[in-house]
Structure formats: structure tokens, C-alpha cells
Design a protein around this motif. Structure first.
Motif, PDB file in Angstrom:
ATOM      1  N   LEU A 118      43.303  44.447  36.206  1.00 36.62           N
ATOM      2  CA  LEU A 118      42.179  43.499  36.137  1.00 36.62           C
ATOM      3  C   LEU A 118      40.860  44.199  36.482  1.00 36.62           C
ATOM      4  N   TYR A 119      40.903  45.069  37.471  1.00 41.80           N
ATOM      5  CA  TYR A 119      39.705  45.824  37.865  1.00 41.80           C
ATOM      6  C   TYR A 119      39.222  46.688  36.700  1.00 41.80           C
ATOM      7  N   GLU A 164      39.558  46.035  33.659  1.00 42.05           N
ATOM      8  CA  GLU A 164      38.983  45.131  32.654  1.00 42.05           C
ATOM      9  C   GLU A 164      37.697  44.469  33.155  1.00 42.05           C
ATOM     10  N   LYS A 165      37.248  44.900  34.341  1.00 39.44           N
ATOM     11  CA  LYS A 165      36.046  44.367  34.998  1.00 39.44           C
ATOM     12  C   LYS A 165      36.191  42.882  35.375  1.00 39.44           C
ATOM     13  N   LYS A 166      37.441  42.443  35.576  1.00 39.02           N
ATOM     14  CA  LYS A 166      37.691  41.092  36.089  1.00 39.02           C
ATOM     15  C   LYS A 166      37.840  41.205  37.600  1.00 39.02           C
ATOM     16  N   TYR A 167      36.694  41.491  38.233  1.00 38.67           N
ATOM     17  CA  TYR A 167      36.694  41.867  39.637  1.00 38.67           C
ATOM     18  C   TYR A 167      37.150  40.741  40.569  1.00 38.67           C
ATOM     19  N   LYS A 168      36.720  39.514  40.299  1.00 41.92           N
ATOM     20  CA  LYS A 168      37.055  38.404  41.193  1.00 41.92           C
ATOM     21  C   LYS A 168      38.556  38.178  41.254  1.00 41.92           C
ATOM     22  N   GLU A 169      39.210  38.207  40.085  1.00 47.27           N
ATOM     23  CA  GLU A 169      40.654  38.024  40.053  1.00 47.27           C
ATOM     24  C   GLU A 169      41.361  39.170  40.774  1.00 47.27           C
ATOM     25  N   ALA A 170      40.860  40.383  40.588  1.00 44.48           N
ATOM     26  CA  ALA A 170      41.455  41.546  41.253  1.00 44.48           C
ATOM     27  C   ALA A 170      41.326  41.415  42.767  1.00 44.48           C
ATOM     28  N   CYS A 211      35.103  47.063  46.606  1.00 47.39           N
ATOM     29  CA  CYS A 211      34.491  45.867  46.016  1.00 47.39           C
ATOM     30  C   CYS A 211      33.383  45.304  46.889  1.00 47.39           C
ATOM     31  N   GLY A 263      32.834  41.212  42.521  1.00 50.84           N
ATOM     32  CA  GLY A 263      33.780  40.112  42.587  1.00 50.84           C
ATOM     33  C   GLY A 263      33.958  39.490  43.951  1.00 50.84           C
TER      34      GLY A 263
END
Length: 451
Positions: A17-18, A20-26, A47, A53
Motif C-alpha cells: 500500500l505504501y 502505491e502511495k496509499k499511506y493512510k491505509e498502510a 510516515c 497518511g
């Protein structure tokens, strides 16, 4: 499924996820396993440190949280976390600034083969921080960079190259510098590409090759290296290693200027002042010089001095000329030092002061400026602004004369004829008068007739 494998699976998911730049989910996943995983603690530190995120808007509070995660992960043996914890102590991020703790943690990280820690230790040693032997700080610095380079770290390779090039902590060896720059460049490091380009440009450690230099500058420029972008512009402007193309020159200077590289602004200013590839426009030239000077371009400061001294697109203003010449002179620009000295000597735009003029003539003379060498020699011969010293006067007259200055050649002839600052020698006098006369010096022609 075991507890450890569940944690590993979640870490793998969070890392994806990180990426994919989906930082909040990571972040949410790392927080769920942070009690069991040093890797999760480290990534949470990353982070919070870079505000990716996370929900904390206060930078100072984020620093406290980030440092806490880094320190916790470091205590669990995470090498990269140890390095970041060291950085927190070094810069006072979330913890009280403590250089000793920073050095200790960098060393612990380096023991685990963290090359970033090794490079940081090398940089600290250059500043005399954390060195075991202050007299050999450069050698200690080199040692850390070499350890990093030997582990194929491109930054370490770059610094080893720089150490060999400058002879810092190791005997100067341009061939070794080229070797290490090449290794770092092969990994795509922009600064290494640029430095290697300079070696090919100047023939340091490798046969001079303008075409290869241009290629390397271009590669570095395409990686957004501001100085390389300016050099690419210069190559296009001067046809060095590539066909001359003023449009491309202006384009690359513009790209470099957008990255706030001072010399690019200065070079654009020169193009507009000279009408080189663009319509001559002193207003734009001055704007470019002013921006360059603000960013620290010594040559732009000198150019602005000339703008106001000679009234280029503006009214003559010797006061402002002196201001700009003084800025450039204080930064070591020889022509500005000479021009400032002339203004001080004649009292143009500033109170007349021969002592100050002598100082700046001498500074420029030491840098090899023939006109300044002649002037300081004249001051020393006459006792203007300095104590009379015929021997030193002769020394500087000779320096200037050797560079072909006709007035200085005549003065050397006078010194030999009259025994001023040197033993009288009519043959030598005749030789120097002849050199000056050949350049059209009328006094030398008269002197020759009298001998």
C-alpha cells in the motif's frame, strides 16, 4: 497460521500500500502490528517524519511521535531506525539535540552495515564532530565513506571520489576519483554524473573529451541537477561537445534558473546584455543579474557594478557601482577588486581612500590581475597608501610585465636603468624598454633613444 506469519503478512500488505502511495491505509496496518514489529515502528516513524497518511497537523508533535517510533525500533535492533534515531538527536527532532548520542547511534547502525549511517558519520567527521583524533578528521571521514562505497553505496562512492579529487583524508589521485565517480554514476547518481563530466571537461584523471563531458552533463541535467543544467546551457552556447545552439542554451539556462541556480540567471543576463541569441535588452539583463546576485552569484555582482559604473541601460551611478563591486570584491572576484580600488583611489562614488585602494589592488594582484599588479607596484614605488618599498614594487612590476603589460614593461626598464628595487643593469633595461616599445609605449621608445 502462526502469529509471526500473520504479522509478516500484514507488513507485506502495508508495504504494498505504501508503494502505491496509499499511506493512510498502510499506517493503519502498521499501527495494528507495531507492538510486535520493529519494521512497523520504523515505517510509522517514517510516515510521521514526512507527514504521510497521518492525522497529526502539528509538525513539532509529529517529530516527537516519529522520534519515539525510531528509538523504539532501534532498541529492537533495527539498523535503519537506529540511523533515523541518530538524525533525530543530531537535529533535535522530537528529542533534545545531542551530538554525542547521534554519533553513538550512527555507529551502532553502521555496525549493522547501514551505509546511510556510515555516510553521515563521514560528513560529521568532516565537521570535526565525533572524531577520535581531531588532527586526522579528514582521514576518519574518508574511512567511513570508503566503508560505505565498498558496500556499493552510490553516495559513499561519490564522497570517496570527491576525497581523492580534493586530496582530503587521502593522497590526491584524479584517476581514483574518476574510478569512484564512474561507479556512482553507473548507479544513476546525478552529482556523480556531473562530477565525472567535469573530469572529462578538464582532463582530470582521464583524457579530455568535451563530447563525453557534455553527455554526462546532459544525463545529470535530465535528473534535475541544477548546476548540470546550467553547464548544458553553457555547452550549447559555446559549442563545447555539441553543436552550438543558442536556443537550446537559453532553454537549459531557464530550466536551471527555475531550480534557483544563481549562475544560470547570470548567464541569461549576459545573453540579453550582449544580444546573444535574443534581442538585446538591458532591462531584462539587469533583472537577471539582480536575481543572480541575490542568490550569491559573484559574477552578477560584478556585472551590476559595471552596469552602474558605465551607465548600461541606466544612468551612471558610481555609488551603486561601488556597492556591487564591494560585494563581489569581498567574495574574491579579482576584476571587482581592481575596479573597487580604482573608485577608492579616484574618489568616485565613495570617499577617496588610498590605503583601502592599495589593499584591494594587492588582493587583485595576488590573483594574477596584471593591471592590479601594475597599480600596487606604482603605489609601493611612490608610497601611495602604503610604505615605500622599491623591492616589492619591482616584484609586482615584473609580475605584470611578464603578462605583457606594456606600462609595467616600461617600469621594469626604469627599475633596471636606475637600480630601483634591483641592481642596475642597462642590458636588462634595454630588453624591457624594447618589449614595451614594440607594443607602442611612447615612453619606452624615448628611453631607448637615450640609452
Amino acid at each position: 497460521m502462526s502469529e509471526n506469519s500473520t504479522v509478516e503478512q500484514k507488513l507485506k500488505q502495508a508495504n504494498a500500500l505504501y508503494g502505491e502511495k496509499k499511506y493512510k491505509e498502510a499506517v493503519e496496518i502498521w499501527q495494528s502490528v507495531s507492538a510486535e514489529s520493529a519494521s512497523a515502528q520504523y515505517m510509522l516513524g517514517i510516515c510521521y517524519n514526512y507527514n504521510l497518511g497521518v492525522d497529526e497537523p502539528d509538525e513539532q508533535k509529529r517529530g516527537v511521535i516519529a522520534s519515539g517510533y525510531f528509538i523504539k525500533a532501534a532498541e529492537a535492533g533495527h539498523a535503519d531506525a537506529q540511523c533515523f534515531a541518530a538524525l533525530c538527536f543530531l537535529h533535535g527532532i522530537g528529542v533534545e539535540k545531542d551530538e554525542k548520542k547521534a554519533v553513538d547511534r550512527f555507529k551502532k547502525s553502521a555496525e549493522q552495515n547501514c551505509t546511510q549511517a556510515m555516510n553521515n558519520l563521514g560528513l560529521l567527521c568532516e565537521k570535526g564532530i565525533g572524531v577520535e583524533d581531531p588532527e586526522n578528521s579528514a582521514a576518519e571521514s574518508f574511512g567511513w565513506f570508503k566503508k560505505s562505497a565498498d558496500l556499493n553505496d552510490s553516495t559513499g562512492q561519490l564522497y570517496v571520489g570527491k576525497a581523492y579529487y580534493g586530496g582530503r583524508g587521502v593522497k590526491r589521485d584524479y584517476g581514483e576519483a574518476v574510478k569512484w565517480y564512474t561507479l556512482a554514476a553507473q548507479q544513476g547518481l546525478a552529482e556523480a554524473l556531473f562530477r565525472l563530466g567535469e573530469c572529462y571537461d578538464d582532463g582530470d584523471g582521464v583524457e579530455s573529451n568535451a563530447i563525453e563531458a557534455f553527455k554526462l552533463y546532459k544525463q545529470a541535467a535530465q535528473k534535475n541537477h541544477a548546476k548540470a543544467q546550467c553547464y548544458v546551457g553553457w555547452c550549447y552556447e559555446n559549442g563545447s561537445g555539441v553543436a552550438r545552439n543558442l536556443g537550446e542554451a537559453l532553454k537549459w539556462y531557464g530550466v536551471s534558473a527555475q531550480n534557483n541556480y544563481y549562475q544560470a540567471y547570470c548567464n541569461i543576463g549576459c545573453m540579453y546584455e550582449e544580444g546573444n541569441g535574443v534581442k538585446k535588452d538591458m532591462k531584462t539583463a539587469i533583472q537577471m543579474y539582480e536575481k543572480a546576485a541575490e542568490l550569491g552569484s559573484v559574477h552578477a555582482m560584478y556585472n551590476l557594478g559595471n552596469v552602474y559604473a558605465f551607465g548600461k541601460g541606466v544612468k551612471v551611478d558610481n555609488g551603486r557601482a561601488v556597492e556591487y563591486y564591494a560585494q563581489a570584491a569581498q567574495n574574491g572576484q579579482a576584476e571587482a577588486q581592481y575596479n573597487l580600488a580604482m573608485h577608492l583611489h579616484t574618489g568616485r562614488g565613495v570617499e577617496q581612500n588610498d590605503e583601502a585602494a592599495a589593499y584591494w589592488f594587492h588582493e587583485a594582484a595576488k590573483q594574477g590581475d596584471a593591471d592590479a599588479q601594475y597599480k600596487i607596484a606604482s603605489f609601493l614605488m611612490d608610497g601611495t597608501g602604503v610604505d615605500e618599498d622599491p623591492e616589492q614594487a619591482f616584484y609586482w612590476f615584473m609580475k605584470s610585465a611578464s603578462q605583457g603589460d606594456a606600462d609595467a614593461q616600461y617600469a621594469v626598464g626604469v627599475c633596471y636603468e636606475e637600480g630601483l628595487g634591483t641592481e642596475a643593469d642597462l642590458d636588462e633595461a634595454r630588453e624591457w624598454y624594447s618589449r614595451a616599445a614594440a607594443q607602442g609605449n611612447g615612453q619606452a621608445k624615448k628611453a631607448l633613444k637615450k640609452l
